[in-house]
Scaffold this active site. Structure first.
Site, PDB file in Angstrom:
ATOM      1  CB  VAL A 259     -15.185 117.108  -3.879  1.00 26.62           C
ATOM      2  CG1 VAL A 259     -14.502 116.047  -4.726  1.00 26.62           C
ATOM      3  CG2 VAL A 259     -14.159 118.055  -3.255  1.00 26.62           C
ATOM      4  N   PRO A 260     -17.603 117.218  -6.609  1.00 22.04           N
ATOM      5  CG  PRO A 260     -17.504 117.800  -8.866  1.00 22.04           C
ATOM      6  CD  PRO A 260     -16.760 117.937  -7.570  1.00 22.04           C
ATOM      7  CB  CYS A 261     -19.054 112.250  -5.461  1.00 21.22           C
ATOM      8  SG  CYS A 261     -20.062 112.780  -4.081  1.00 21.22           S
ATOM      9  CG  HIS A 262     -23.403 115.905  -8.028  1.00 21.74           C
ATOM     10  ND1 HIS A 262     -22.577 116.633  -7.194  1.00 21.74           N
ATOM     11  CD2 HIS A 262     -23.674 116.714  -9.088  1.00 21.74           C
ATOM     12  CE1 HIS A 262     -22.367 117.828  -7.715  1.00 21.74           C
ATOM     13  NE2 HIS A 262     -23.023 117.906  -8.875  1.00 21.74           N
TER      14      HIS A 262
END
Length: 180
Positions: A143-146
């Site tokens: 889950v690409p919080c970056h």
């Protein structure tokens, strides 16, 4: 989630350091950065408290094996979208809504601002709360919080450290690759 569900875990070396991966029967439930022995012990205690069950180390869990293959492909530049089943048991409410929206709508190689993500979940004044949700993400990278960045053009904060965030954004072509 049923109390009799098991939780398997493993640690996988990656270009951004070792990642602890944990999965239940429902799906991948946790990814933890910098998973040395100390971080792993602490993460397993938190998992046990959060799930109500004791995680067991397993190199043979089918979902973990799939997660490892997918992460290897991602870091090799061969995978742009994760399609692993996810177990959202460790989040709820606003945080879960934000993370689900992020996973569904911000593809590989793109970024979104904190405020824009807040608007997407119907809470336009909740940019700071989106930042808190990113910090509470139990499934970073997957889950690409970056991919969530500051409105001023900065990359914002990151629980895995700014160098890790820079590396992930460079891998996806958002930032130039580091020279050294």
């Amino acid at each position: 989630m049923s109390r009799d569900t098991s939780c398997a875990w493993t640690v996988r070396p990656t270009p951004i350091g070792p990642l602890l991966l944990a999965a239940t029967a429902a799906g991948l439930v946790s990814v933890v950065f910098h998973a040395d022995a100390r971080v792993t012990r602490r993460a397993l205690v938190r998992l046990e408290a959060g799930l109500g069950l004791r995680p067991r180390r397993s190199a043979e869990d089918a979902l973990l094996a799939r997660a490892v293959r997918d992460l290897d492909a991602y870091f090799a530049g061969e995978l742009r979208r994760f399609a692993l089943p996810l177990d959202w048991s460790l989040v709820s409410g606003f945080t879960e809504r934000v993370l689900r929206e992020l996973a569904a709508s911000v593809p590989f190689g793109s970024v979104v601002g904190y405020r824009e993500l807040a608007e997407r979940v119907g809470e336009p004044d909740a940019a700071r709360a989106v930042g808190a949700a990113m910090g509470a993400n139990p499934l970073p990278v997957i889950v690409p919080c970056h991919r969530v960045v500051a409105a001023d053009g900065g990359i914002g904060g990151f629980g895995g450290g700014l160098e890790t965030k820079r590396s992930l954004l460079a891998l996806e072509g958002v930032l130039p690759a580091p020279l050294f």
